[in-house]
Design an enzyme around this catalytic site. Structure first.
Site, PDB file in Angstrom:
ATOM      1  N   GLN A 249       0.828  -1.204   0.000  1.00  0.00           N
ATOM      2  CA  GLN A 249       0.000   0.000   0.000  1.00  0.00           C
ATOM      3  C   GLN A 249       0.865   1.258   0.000  1.00  0.00           C
ATOM      4  O   GLN A 249       0.344   2.362  -0.076  1.00  0.00           O
ATOM      5  CB  GLN A 249      -0.909   0.012   1.231  1.00  0.00           C
ATOM      6  CG  GLN A 249      -1.865  -1.170   1.292  1.00  0.00           C
ATOM      7  CD  GLN A 249      -2.624  -1.218   2.599  1.00  0.00           C
ATOM      8  OE1 GLN A 249      -3.679  -0.611   2.740  1.00  0.00           O
ATOM      9  NE2 GLN A 249      -2.083  -1.926   3.578  1.00  0.00           N
ATOM     10  N   HIS A 269      -1.496   1.173  -4.397  1.00  0.00           N
ATOM     11  CA  HIS A 269      -1.870   2.587  -4.392  1.00  0.00           C
ATOM     12  C   HIS A 269      -0.941   3.430  -5.256  1.00  0.00           C
ATOM     13  O   HIS A 269      -0.842   4.641  -5.072  1.00  0.00           O
ATOM     14  CB  HIS A 269      -1.895   3.117  -2.957  1.00  0.00           C
ATOM     15  CG  HIS A 269      -2.934   2.470  -2.103  1.00  0.00           C
ATOM     16  ND1 HIS A 269      -2.902   2.489  -0.718  1.00  0.00           N
ATOM     17  CD2 HIS A 269      -4.051   1.748  -2.423  1.00  0.00           C
ATOM     18  CE1 HIS A 269      -3.941   1.826  -0.239  1.00  0.00           C
ATOM     19  NE2 HIS A 269      -4.651   1.370  -1.251  1.00  0.00           N
ATOM     20  N   CYS A 280      -3.537  15.550 -20.589  1.00  0.00           N
ATOM     21  CA  CYS A 280      -3.133  14.837 -21.811  1.00  0.00           C
ATOM     22  C   CYS A 280      -2.481  13.485 -21.533  1.00  0.00           C
ATOM     23  O   CYS A 280      -2.085  12.786 -22.460  1.00  0.00           O
ATOM     24  CB  CYS A 280      -2.181  15.698 -22.629  1.00  0.00           C
ATOM     25  SG  CYS A 280      -0.515  15.856 -21.923  1.00  0.00           S
ATOM     26  N   CYS A 301       2.302  20.560 -16.958  1.00  0.00           N
ATOM     27  CA  CYS A 301       2.782  19.604 -17.954  1.00  0.00           C
ATOM     28  C   CYS A 301       3.634  20.296 -19.020  1.00  0.00           C
ATOM     29  O   CYS A 301       3.175  21.233 -19.701  1.00  0.00           O
ATOM     30  CB  CYS A 301       1.590  18.914 -18.601  1.00  0.00           C
ATOM     31  SG  CYS A 301       1.999  17.835 -19.978  1.00  0.00           S
ATOM     32  N   CYS A 304       1.996  19.935 -22.500  1.00  0.00           N
ATOM     33  CA  CYS A 304       0.903  20.880 -22.725  1.00  0.00           C
ATOM     34  C   CYS A 304       1.446  22.280 -22.993  1.00  0.00           C
ATOM     35  O   CYS A 304       0.958  22.996 -23.877  1.00  0.00           O
ATOM     36  CB  CYS A 304      -0.021  20.927 -21.505  1.00  0.00           C
ATOM     37  SG  CYS A 304      -1.124  19.513 -21.328  1.00  0.00           S
ATOM     38  N   GLY A 391       2.913  -4.267   9.050  1.00  0.00           N
ATOM     39  CA  GLY A 391       2.910  -2.817   9.151  1.00  0.00           C
ATOM     40  C   GLY A 391       1.723  -2.121   8.533  1.00  0.00           C
ATOM     41  O   GLY A 391       1.848  -1.007   8.038  1.00  0.00           O
ATOM     42  N   SER A 416       2.954  -6.163  13.404  1.00  0.00           N
ATOM     43  CA  SER A 416       2.830  -4.713  13.500  1.00  0.00           C
ATOM     44  C   SER A 416       2.994  -4.293  14.956  1.00  0.00           C
ATOM     45  O   SER A 416       3.067  -5.139  15.849  1.00  0.00           O
ATOM     46  CB  SER A 416       1.464  -4.241  12.973  1.00  0.00           C
ATOM     47  OG  SER A 416       1.448  -2.835  12.811  1.00  0.00           O
ATOM     48  N   THR A 418       0.791  -2.471  16.660  1.00  0.00           N
ATOM     49  CA  THR A 418      -0.509  -2.523  17.335  1.00  0.00           C
ATOM     50  C   THR A 418      -1.373  -3.622  16.732  1.00  0.00           C
ATOM     51  O   THR A 418      -1.300  -3.905  15.538  1.00  0.00           O
ATOM     52  CB  THR A 418      -1.240  -1.176  17.212  1.00  0.00           C
ATOM     53  OG1 THR A 418      -1.353  -0.830  15.822  1.00  0.00           O
ATOM     54  CG2 THR A 418      -0.461  -0.078  17.933  1.00  0.00           C
ATOM     55  N   CYS A 433       8.345  -3.792  13.350  1.00  0.00           N
ATOM     56  CA  CYS A 433       8.376  -4.732  12.226  1.00  0.00           C
ATOM     57  C   CYS A 433       9.791  -5.237  11.986  1.00  0.00           C
ATOM     58  O   CYS A 433      10.003  -6.442  11.761  1.00  0.00           O
ATOM     59  CB  CYS A 433       7.847  -4.052  10.966  1.00  0.00           C
ATOM     60  SG  CYS A 433       6.132  -3.513  11.065  1.00  0.00           S
TER      61      CYS A 433
END
Length: 490
Positions: A249, A269, A280, A301, A304, A391, A416, A418, A433
């Site tokens: 993630q 992600h 574009c 950009c 562009c 984690g 982890s 928690t 970890c």
């Protein structure tokens, strides 16, 4: 079958109940579980918003009492859940709700969900469909996997391991996570006066006003060229031909730095490795826009800008024609985006017309990359023999729901600082970890090398947490033993 908002029954198909697609599916092929993916996305969005919907309605009726009809004795609620598993969703709906006459609200209460009285009844029916579907997929712990020694044995014997990782594997490098109280990025954004810190990563907010994201971009920009011992642990699994896939993630792209092969890595992600124009789709290496992100300035950009400068139409601000350039080619220098005879007004107009560059990270409101569903549902689900989550708080759907889409007989380990209470892992190893994976490798006889790992490993005290509520007996606390002999949380 599920329940539609109007009260009728609709056929549903849990992804875990779909026919296997085979072990030799080409994950890059076009023939994937499209229905699985679509169902997963729709269901995830509803589940993710249930709590928010209830809270918004509950604010209108503070202090409301729970109706007597929605009060369940724990043993009776558990028996109803067993009945659902025994009958299946279709027969359960028919016997309990249709023939038995149980109300939707009373049934929901048995599963710990109580919509306020003002909650629309049609929405209650839709929520019940999701809750029943989720309960049907809920996995029970494997009783034979209950010690640290069993975890070590699994590491040594399993050959197709999925590793699901979150921000906790990078915090030892000084990269903040998102949700930790006080130190997490969301907590820091709240101190800046943002009512909802998650809006910073909302795609609609970005499209409306990219300056909000760019104002905090420097705080999440990956600047380190180091990876953590936990990253090295995943790379070691790959080296031993045990890594099936690393689903991460994280957006810091440190997995690539650690040497995880692209065909073993799914960046759920996205990452800062590349950036694309929202207008574009022109894509550049992520580092190209790092200077703007560090200064808090919206990056535009180059392509562009080049096209704007080369368009032979008259600039309405100056009455002059823009100088033509070679089509579709970005300028040679980011510092010199316009021709020598361009006026300040022309440059300003071109800048406004150019698309905004967005790092290729997945914002709230955007779909996950196709490779996520193709890999998991079309390949890994049928091959995996061990899941290790490291984690991550498992709060963001649909990545958090990987757990429920794997075969229930596949062991699941959680590492982890928690614990989690909404998922039943077979064993939870609580501590840093890095410290946990180093100790596991030591016990497995593996040589895990990393500059952050001392040559003389510290003594780790491992204690089973008793009496910590549901599932507490499968939780183990890892603590570094100090010179004075006292344990210090790893």
């Amino acid at each position: 079958m599920g329940l539609s908002p109007d009260g009728s029954r609709l056929p549903t198909a849990s992804p875990s109940q779909q026919p296997p697609t085979g072990n030799d599916v080409d994950i890059s092929g076009t023939e994937s579980s499209a229905s699985d993916s679509e169902l997963w996305e729709n269901e995830s969005l509803l589940e993710e918003n249930l709590e928010l919907m209830f809270q918004s309605v509950a604010e209108d009726e503070p202090g409301a009492e729970i109706p007597e009809d929605e009060v369940w004795a724990p043993e009776d609620a558990e028996e109803l859940k067993k009945r659902l598993k025994r009958l299946g969703e279709e027969r359960f709906v028919e016997e309990v709700l249709v023939q038995g006459g149980m109300s939707d609200r009373r049934c929901l209460a048995a599963f710990g969900v109580r919509p306020p009285a003002a909650f629309p009844e049609q929405a209650v029916r839709a929520v019940l469909a999701v809750v029943l579907e989720r309960e049907m997929r809920r996995r029970k712990r494997l009783p034979e996997i209950d010690t640290v020694e069993k975890v070590v044995e699994l590491l040594k014997t399993r050959e197709r391991i999925i590793v699901l990782t979150g921000a906790g594997i990078s915090t030892s490098l000084g990269i903040p996570d998102f949700r930790s109280k006080g130190s997490g990025l969301y907590a820091r954004l709240e101190s800046l006066g943002l009512s909802d810190p998650q809006e910073v990563f909302d795609i609609d907010v970005f499209n409306d006003d990219p300056t909000i994201f760019y104002s905090i971009a420097k705080d999440i920009l990956p600047t380190t060229q180091r990876f953590s011992p936990t990253h090295a642990f995943i790379a070691l699994l790959q080296q031993k031909n045990k890594l099936l896939t690393n689903y991460t993630q994280n957006i810091d792209n440190l997995e690539t730095l650690a040497g995880i092969s692209p065909d073993k890595l799914i960046q759920c992600h996205g990452s800062f490795a590349t950036a694309s124009c929202v207008k574009c789709n022109y894509q550049v290496p992520g580092t190209t826009i790092f200077p703007e992100m560090q200064r808090g300035v919206v990056a535009r950009c180059d392509r562009c800008l080049s096209l704007c400068a080369s368009t032979p139409t008259t600039n309405p601000l100056t009455g002059k024609k823009r100088k033509r350039r070679i089509k579709n080619t970005p300028p040679a220098s980011r510092k010199k985006k316009f021709s020598e005879d361009s006026s300040a007004e022309e440059e300003e107009m071109n800048y406004r017309e150019a698309g905004v560059m967005k790092p290729d990270i997945t914002f709230f409101g955007q779909m996950l990359p196709d490779t996520f569903h193709k890999r998991l549902l079309g390949n890994d689900r049928d091959k995996v023999d061990l899941l290790i989550c490291i984690g991550t708080s498992l709060k963001v759907a649909p990545v958090s729901e990987i757990i429920g889409y794997l075969p229930p007989d596949v062991p699941q380990i959680y590492i982890s600082k928690t614990p989690v209470n909404h998922i039943e892992f077979d064993v939870e190893l609580l501590g840093s970890c890095d410290e946990v994976v180093v100790e596991l490798c030591r016990r497995a006889g593996w040589d895990l090398t990393h500059e952050m790992i001392p040559k003389e490993l510290p003594e780790i005290k491992i204690s089973r947490l008793e009496g910590t509520g549901k599932g507490g007996e499968n939780r183990f606390l890892f603590e570094v033993v100090t010179k004075e002999g006292e344990g210090e949380k790893a």
